[in-house]
Motif scaffolding. Structure first.
Motif, PDB file in Angstrom:
ATOM      1  N   VAL A 154      90.674-119.507  15.498  1.00 18.24           N
ATOM      2  CA  VAL A 154      89.452-118.855  15.037  1.00 18.24           C
ATOM      3  C   VAL A 154      88.362-119.891  14.830  1.00 18.24           C
ATOM      4  CG1 VAL A 154      90.590-116.858  13.976  1.00 18.24           C
ATOM      5  CG2 VAL A 154      90.183-118.896  12.613  1.00 18.24           C
ATOM      6  N   ASP A 155      87.135-119.433  15.000  1.00 16.85           N
ATOM      7  CA  ASP A 155      85.954-120.281  14.884  1.00 16.85           C
ATOM      8  C   ASP A 155      85.799-120.797  13.451  1.00 16.85           C
ATOM      9  OD1 ASP A 155      83.209-121.226  14.752  1.00 16.85           O
ATOM     10  OD2 ASP A 155      82.857-120.111  16.601  1.00 16.85           O
ATOM     11  N   ALA A 156      85.608-122.092  13.313  1.00 17.27           N
ATOM     12  CA  ALA A 156      85.445-122.719  11.993  1.00 17.27           C
ATOM     13  C   ALA A 156      84.209-122.217  11.260  1.00 17.27           C
ATOM     14  CB  ALA A 156      85.383-124.240  12.143  1.00 17.27           C
ATOM     15  N   LYS A 157      83.252-121.658  11.970  1.00 21.87           N
ATOM     16  CA  LYS A 157      82.031-121.152  11.340  1.00 21.87           C
ATOM     17  C   LYS A 157      82.265-119.841  10.590  1.00 21.87           C
ATOM     18  CE  LYS A 157      78.983-123.279  14.695  1.00 21.87           C
ATOM     19  NZ  LYS A 157      78.056-123.042  15.816  1.00 21.87           N
ATOM     20  N   LEU A 158      83.353-119.155  10.893  1.00 19.09           N
ATOM     21  CA  LEU A 158      83.637-117.890  10.221  1.00 19.09           C
ATOM     22  C   LEU A 158      83.977-118.141   8.756  1.00 19.09           C
ATOM     23  CD1 LEU A 158      85.768-116.036  12.916  1.00 19.09           C
ATOM     24  CD2 LEU A 158      83.391-115.608  12.287  1.00 19.09           C
ATOM     25  N   GLN A 159      83.477-117.303   7.906  1.00 21.99           N
ATOM     26  CA  GLN A 159      83.703-117.418   6.469  1.00 21.99           C
ATOM     27  C   GLN A 159      84.837-116.466   6.076  1.00 21.99           C
ATOM     28  OE1 GLN A 159      79.796-116.301   5.276  1.00 21.99           O
ATOM     29  NE2 GLN A 159      78.880-118.214   5.957  1.00 21.99           N
ATOM     30  N   LEU A 160      86.046-116.833   6.456  1.00 21.43           N
ATOM     31  CA  LEU A 160      87.204-115.957   6.258  1.00 21.43           C
ATOM     32  C   LEU A 160      87.467-115.642   4.792  1.00 21.43           C
ATOM     33  CD1 LEU A 160      89.625-117.526   8.870  1.00 21.43           C
ATOM     34  CD2 LEU A 160      88.412-115.353   9.071  1.00 21.43           C
ATOM     35  N   ASP A 161      87.115-116.552   3.912  1.00 21.34           N
ATOM     36  CA  ASP A 161      87.391-116.338   2.496  1.00 21.34           C
ATOM     37  C   ASP A 161      86.421-115.374   1.833  1.00 21.34           C
ATOM     38  OD1 ASP A 161      85.351-118.211   2.872  1.00 21.34           O
ATOM     39  OD2 ASP A 161      85.754-119.230   0.979  1.00 21.34           O
ATOM     40  N   SER A 162      85.224-115.174   2.428  1.00 22.86           N
ATOM     41  CA  SER A 162      84.222-114.363   1.731  1.00 22.86           C
ATOM     42  C   SER A 162      83.554-113.281   2.569  1.00 22.86           C
ATOM     43  CB  SER A 162      83.126-115.290   1.171  1.00 22.86           C
ATOM     44  OG  SER A 162      82.479-115.965   2.236  1.00 22.86           O
ATOM     45  N   ASN A 163      83.842-113.205   3.844  1.00 17.82           N
ATOM     46  CA  ASN A 163      83.133-112.267   4.712  1.00 17.82           C
ATOM     47  C   ASN A 163      84.121-111.320   5.385  1.00 17.82           C
ATOM     48  OD1 ASN A 163      81.876-111.209   7.188  1.00 17.82           O
ATOM     49  ND2 ASN A 163      80.140-112.481   6.600  1.00 17.82           N
ATOM     50  N   ILE A 164      84.030-110.041   5.069  1.00 14.26           N
ATOM     51  CA  ILE A 164      84.973-109.050   5.600  1.00 14.26           C
ATOM     52  C   ILE A 164      84.869-108.944   7.119  1.00 14.26           C
ATOM     53  CG2 ILE A 164      83.529-106.966   5.372  1.00 14.26           C
ATOM     54  CD1 ILE A 164      87.206-107.226   4.305  1.00 14.26           C
TER      55      ILE A 164
ATOM     56  N   ALA B 217      84.129-111.441   9.151  1.00  8.67           N
ATOM     57  CA  ALA B 217      84.850-112.605   9.666  1.00  8.67           C
ATOM     58  C   ALA B 217      86.356-112.338   9.625  1.00  8.67           C
ATOM     59  CB  ALA B 217      84.488-113.843   8.853  1.00  8.67           C
ATOM     60  N   ARG B 218      86.820-111.735   8.545  1.00 13.89           N
ATOM     61  CA  ARG B 218      88.247-111.395   8.443  1.00 13.89           C
ATOM     62  C   ARG B 218      88.659-110.429   9.542  1.00 13.89           C
ATOM     63  NH1 ARG B 218      88.521-110.424   1.993  1.00 13.89           N
ATOM     64  NH2 ARG B 218      88.093-112.580   1.441  1.00 13.89           N
ATOM     65  N   SER B 219      87.732-109.565   9.928  1.00 16.27           N
ATOM     66  CA  SER B 219      88.071-108.594  10.978  1.00 16.27           C
ATOM     67  C   SER B 219      88.322-109.285  12.316  1.00 16.27           C
ATOM     68  CB  SER B 219      86.980-107.524  11.112  1.00 16.27           C
ATOM     69  OG  SER B 219      85.884-107.962  11.872  1.00 16.27           O
ATOM     70  N   VAL B 220      87.706-110.443  12.524  1.00 17.04           N
ATOM     71  CA  VAL B 220      87.969-111.217  13.744  1.00 17.04           C
ATOM     72  C   VAL B 220      89.421-111.690  13.728  1.00 17.04           C
ATOM     73  CG1 VAL B 220      87.386-113.315  15.030  1.00 17.04           C
ATOM     74  CG2 VAL B 220      85.568-111.921  14.023  1.00 17.04           C
ATOM     75  N   LEU B 221      89.855-112.205  12.591  1.00 15.23           N
ATOM     76  CA  LEU B 221      91.249-112.622  12.452  1.00 15.23           C
ATOM     77  C   LEU B 221      92.178-111.425  12.613  1.00 15.23           C
ATOM     78  CD1 LEU B 221      93.433-114.694  11.886  1.00 15.23           C
ATOM     79  CD2 LEU B 221      92.907-114.471   9.433  1.00 15.23           C
ATOM     80  N   LEU B 222      91.833-110.301  12.019  1.00 14.88           N
ATOM     81  CA  LEU B 222      92.624-109.083  12.160  1.00 14.88           C
ATOM     82  C   LEU B 222      92.753-108.696  13.637  1.00 14.88           C
ATOM     83  CD1 LEU B 222      93.137-106.069  10.182  1.00 14.88           C
ATOM     84  CD2 LEU B 222      91.784-105.605  12.209  1.00 14.88           C
ATOM     85  N   HIS B 223      91.656-108.762  14.383  1.00 15.25           N
ATOM     86  CA  HIS B 223      91.651-108.451  15.816  1.00 15.25           C
ATOM     87  C   HIS B 223      92.692-109.313  16.546  1.00 15.25           C
ATOM     88  CE1 HIS B 223      89.471-107.471  19.690  1.00 15.25           C
ATOM     89  NE2 HIS B 223      90.137-108.566  20.035  1.00 15.25           N
ATOM     90  N   GLU B 224      92.691-110.606  16.241  1.00 16.56           N
ATOM     91  CA  GLU B 224      93.644-111.511  16.895  1.00 16.56           C
ATOM     92  C   GLU B 224      95.074-111.240  16.419  1.00 16.56           C
ATOM     93  OE1 GLU B 224      92.653-113.044  19.487  1.00 16.56           O
ATOM     94  OE2 GLU B 224      90.526-112.675  19.064  1.00 16.56           O
ATOM     95  N   LEU B 225      95.229-110.839  15.173  1.00 18.41           N
ATOM     96  CA  LEU B 225      96.556-110.473  14.678  1.00 18.41           C
ATOM     97  C   LEU B 225      97.093-109.225  15.383  1.00 18.41           C
ATOM     98  CD1 LEU B 225      96.040-111.220  10.892  1.00 18.41           C
ATOM     99  CD2 LEU B 225      97.665-112.377  12.416  1.00 18.41           C
ATOM    100  N   VAL B 226      96.220-108.319  15.767  1.00 19.99           N
ATOM    101  CA  VAL B 226      96.651-107.161  16.565  1.00 19.99           C
ATOM    102  C   VAL B 226      97.221-107.662  17.891  1.00 19.99           C
ATOM    103  CG1 VAL B 226      95.907-105.091  17.818  1.00 19.99           C
ATOM    104  CG2 VAL B 226      95.097-105.493  15.482  1.00 19.99           C
ATOM    105  N   HIS B 227      96.554-108.640  18.506  1.00 24.20           N
ATOM    106  CA  HIS B 227      97.085-109.208  19.751  1.00 24.20           C
ATOM    107  C   HIS B 227      98.451-109.869  19.508  1.00 24.20           C
ATOM    108  CE1 HIS B 227      93.606-108.189  21.993  1.00 24.20           C
ATOM    109  NE2 HIS B 227      92.813-109.120  21.494  1.00 24.20           N
ATOM    110  N   TYR B 228      98.595-110.522  18.372  1.00 22.43           N
ATOM    111  CA  TYR B 228      99.889-111.117  18.017  1.00 22.43           C
ATOM    112  C   TYR B 228     100.958-110.017  17.923  1.00 22.43           C
ATOM    113  CZ  TYR B 228     103.475-113.452  15.225  1.00 22.43           C
ATOM    114  OH  TYR B 228     104.665-113.950  14.758  1.00 22.43           O
TER     115      TYR B 228
ATOM    116  N   MET C  67      78.132-113.573  10.899  1.00 26.27           N
ATOM    117  CA  MET C  67      77.764-114.758  10.142  1.00 26.27           C
ATOM    118  C   MET C  67      76.621-114.508   9.169  1.00 26.27           C
ATOM    119  SD  MET C  67      79.729-117.114  11.630  1.00 26.27           S
ATOM    120  CE  MET C  67      78.970-118.685  11.440  1.00 26.27           C
ATOM    121  N   GLY C  68      75.739-113.593   9.499  1.00 26.58           N
ATOM    122  CA  GLY C  68      74.522-113.430   8.735  1.00 26.58           C
ATOM    123  C   GLY C  68      74.624-112.432   7.601  1.00 26.58           C
TER     124      GLY C  68
END
Length: 144
Positions: A58-68, A70-81, A132-133
């Protein structure tokens, strides 16, 4: 990060037919340039990629700890997993397999965002800035 991944996998398991996997993937937070190389081989808008090897990038610019969003991007990749773990779509031609994998991952991602009070357009004009914004900060809705 482990707690976030487990939480997202639990959400996926509760909202899809995918069971909770026995193991969680490794999450590698990488610079955008490296992600572009992995995902596209050139400059592109990729935010995450799962190349079916047990590691999600995942892109280091994503604010996974505070941005829902951004978390959805990780969730998307977890679906692929999960798709890979369950052998989903493997009996289909590669092009169709890829299309169905993406369609399902975007559908689950959209549901996750909706459940969390967000709406993001995944059309042709989708851009990194949507994740991001200020449009995706808590309490506001993002484009569409």
């Amino acid at each position: 990060m482990k707690a976030l991944v487990v939480g997202l996998l639990t959400w996926i398991s509760a909202h899809t037919t995918y069971p909770m996997p026995a193991e969680t993937p490794v999450i590698a937070v990488v610079p955008h340039a490296y992600l572009e190389l992995l995902a596209c081989g050139q400059s592109c808008e990729a935010l995450g990629v799962y190349p079916d090897a047990g590691v999600i990038y995942v892109d280091a610019k994503l604010q996974l700890d505070s941005n829902i969003c951004a978390r959805s991007v990780l969730l998307h990749e977890l679906v692929h997993y999960d798709q890979q773990q369950e052998g989903r779509f493997l009996n289909l031609p590669r092009v169709i397999q890829s299309q169905l994998r993406e369609r399902e991952a975007y559908s689950v991602q959209k549901q996750f965002l909706s459940d969390n009070g967000r709406a993001v357009d995944f059309g042709n004009n989708f851009r990194l800035g949507a994740f991001m914004g200020p449009a995706c900060n808590p309490g506001q809705r993002a484009g569409g």
